[in-house]
Write an enzyme that holds these catalytic residues in place. Structure first.
Site, PDB file in Angstrom:
ATOM      1  N   ARG A  89      36.843  15.889   1.186  1.00  0.00           N
ATOM      2  CA  ARG A  89      37.666  17.009   1.647  1.00  0.00           C
ATOM      3  C   ARG A  89      36.858  18.205   2.136  1.00  0.00           C
ATOM      4  NH1 ARG A  89      40.582  13.949  -1.771  1.00  0.00           N
ATOM      5  NH2 ARG A  89      38.549  13.804  -2.754  1.00  0.00           N
ATOM      6  N   THR A  90      35.823  18.570   1.398  1.00  0.00           N
ATOM      7  CA  THR A  90      35.080  19.775   1.779  1.00  0.00           C
ATOM      8  C   THR A  90      34.402  19.556   3.129  1.00  0.00           C
ATOM      9  OG1 THR A  90      34.746  20.213  -0.553  1.00  0.00           O
ATOM     10  CG2 THR A  90      33.391  21.469   0.977  1.00  0.00           C
ATOM     11  N   LYS A 118      11.439  10.815   4.847  1.00  0.00           N
ATOM     12  CA  LYS A 118       9.991  10.692   5.082  1.00  0.00           C
ATOM     13  C   LYS A 118       9.215  11.684   4.232  1.00  0.00           C
ATOM     14  CE  LYS A 118      10.879  10.048  10.010  1.00  0.00           C
ATOM     15  NZ  LYS A 118      10.549  10.704  11.274  1.00  0.00           N
ATOM     16  N   ARG A 139      25.988  21.625   1.311  1.00  0.00           N
ATOM     17  CA  ARG A 139      26.274  21.251  -0.082  1.00  0.00           C
ATOM     18  C   ARG A 139      25.013  20.620  -0.640  1.00  0.00           C
ATOM     19  NH1 ARG A 139      31.314  17.825  -2.374  1.00  0.00           N
ATOM     20  NH2 ARG A 139      32.146  19.934  -2.332  1.00  0.00           N
ATOM     21  N   HIS A 172      31.239  27.092  -5.946  1.00  0.00           N
ATOM     22  CA  HIS A 172      31.904  26.433  -4.814  1.00  0.00           C
ATOM     23  C   HIS A 172      32.864  27.478  -4.231  1.00  0.00           C
ATOM     24  CE1 HIS A 172      33.476  23.473  -2.240  1.00  0.00           C
ATOM     25  NE2 HIS A 172      33.734  22.497  -3.089  1.00  0.00           N
TER      26      HIS A 172
HETATM   27  C1  NCD Z   1      34.863  19.403  -6.209  1.00  0.00           C
HETATM   28  C2  NCD Z   1      33.357  19.555  -6.110  1.00  0.00           C
HETATM   29  O1  NCD Z   1      32.709  18.879  -5.313  1.00  0.00           O
HETATM   30  O2  NCD Z   1      32.867  20.413  -6.810  1.00  0.00           O
HETATM   31  N1  NCD Z   1      35.420  18.707  -5.149  1.00  0.00           N
HETATM   32  C3  NCD Z   1      35.748  19.381  -4.014  1.00  0.00           C
HETATM   33  O3  NCD Z   1      34.924  20.012  -3.388  1.00  0.00           O
HETATM   34  N2  NCD Z   1      37.038  19.374  -3.633  1.00  0.00           N
HETATM   35  C4  NCD Z   1      35.306  18.907  -7.510  1.00  0.00           C
HETATM   36  C5  NCD Z   1      34.823  17.572  -7.999  1.00  0.00           C
HETATM   37  O4  NCD Z   1      34.011  16.903  -7.371  1.00  0.00           O
HETATM   38  O5  NCD Z   1      35.293  17.198  -9.077  1.00  0.00           O
END
Ligand code: NCD
Length: 358
Positions: A89-90, A118, A139, A172
């Site tokens: 989703r993100t 590498k 991320r 997040h």
């Molecule tokens: C979350 C995350 O990655 O921190 N997911 C997300 O971004 N919607 C929560 C999770 O992974 O449980």
């Protein structure tokens, strides 16, 4: 306006989050972030501006003319999506947000396909991306990497904004924005979010969405927070310290039913066992009392909402999915709109979109 060029990494990295905020803002003084690293960058006024802009983008995008206008807003920008941790989703909602605004995107989702394989450091990879792109949405499993990169890039010859899409167990911020946007929309015609009770349940120790959202909720008036988890996975001390410091009402509990009865929103989270020090460690914890099913649904207030950042495992029963109070599917779509609002604001296009004729 102080930017990251004005402060050494040694000093910046030791500042408390609230004091870091001015160094991360856009330089034109409008208060919006340039780098988006953590939830403490957002106050109530900024949240209201972002929610209003997300609503506006959502509305403009309904007509073909409006959608074409939006596609022109950032057609001159390119963004890199650099995800070195799994994401559905993100990743997709940031991608869709970029597409709404006409931003061209590139992506690396697996270090095995980049020069990291590498032996290139993540720092060097990010520096490389900044040569080709105007924003880096990243991320990483590494807490603090986004902060370090923001500082490095601001002090390099091609500064570009960093947007943290999840940093280790830590933060997040854009998930918290979409969670707040969902709460604001859910309670819009019912008196708003102020004065509500929000329960967090699940792995509160290692869930970064919990830390970010817990902070954003402190920007509302008199929102009580209840933390329901097995003792091994209870909310960490740094989160509690913020609540104490701000005089926010909170409760630590292991009784989900009692919390559900008292709540206007129940925010479920999955067990984050990817962080287990020893494999299988989490499976030894009894999590059976920390799941939301038919019995919890039956005692949930009629106006309350069930939320989840997703992905879920079995902490919300699928029997809840079609209940009008289940908000987790809407949360996902809200994520696309609020991220579009944030990205437009980072590039300084908030006013133009708010005032456009569509
Ligand atoms: C979350 C995350 O990655 O921190 N997911 C997300 O971004 N919607 C929560 C999770 O992974 O449980």
């Amino acid at each position: 306006m102080a930017g990251l060029k004005e402060i050494s990494w040694e000093r910046f990295s030791k500042l408390p989050a609230a004091e870091k905020r001015p160094y991360l803002e856009r330089q034109d003084g409008d208060g919006m972030p340039y780098h988006t690293l953590f939830a403490q960058q957002f106050d109530r006024a900024l949240l209201e501006r972002l929610c209003a802009l997300a609503n506006r983008i959502r509305f403009i995008n309904k007509s073909k003319e409006g959608a074409l206008y939006l596609k022109g807003v950032l057609a001159h920008k390119r963004a890199m999506l650099y995800f070195s941790q799994p994401s559905s989703r993100t990743f997709l909602s940031h991608l869709a947000a970029c597409q709404i605004l006409g931003i061209t995107t590139g992506s690396v989702r697996d270090a095995a396909t980049s020069s990291e394989f590498k032996g290139e450091s993540r720092e060097d990879s990010i520096r490389t991306f900044s040569s080709y792109f105007d924003m880096i949405i990243m991320r990483s499993p590494e807490q603090g990497l986004a902060d370090k990169m923001a500082w490095e890039l601001s002090n390099g010859d091609r500064p570009v904004p960093i947007l943290n899409a999840g940093s280790g167990k830590d933060q997040h911020p854009t998930q918290a924005l979409l969670d707040v946007y969902t709460l604001v929309r859910s309670f819009e015609s019912k008196g708003g979010v102020d004065g509500r009770t929000v329960t967090f349940c699940g792995d509160l120790l290692r869930g970064r969405t919990v830390r970010s959202l817990s902070y954003l909720l402190t920007t509302f008036r008199d929102v009580k927070q209840i933390f329901v988890a097995p003792p091994e996975l209870q909310v960490p001390e740094d989160v509690v310290a913020i609540l104490k410091g701000k005089g926010v009402r909170y409760e630590i509990s292991d009784d989900l039913r009692a919390a559900v009865r008292a709540s206007d929103a129940v925010y479920m989270t999955r067990i984050q066992d990817e962080w287990d020090a020893a494999k299988g460690e989490s499976s030894k914890i009894d999590t059976s009392r920390f799941k939301f099913g038919a019995d919890e649904l039956a005692i949930l207030k009629p106006d309350a909402v069930i939320m989840h950042p997703l992905p879920r495992r079995d902490e919300i029963s699928t029997c809840c999915d079609n209940d009008p109070r289940a908000m987790y599917w809407r949360q996902m779509r809200n994520g696309m709109w609020i991220r579009a609002a944030l990205i437009a604001s980072v590039f300084g296009f908030e006013r133009e979109i708010m005032d456009c004729g569509y």
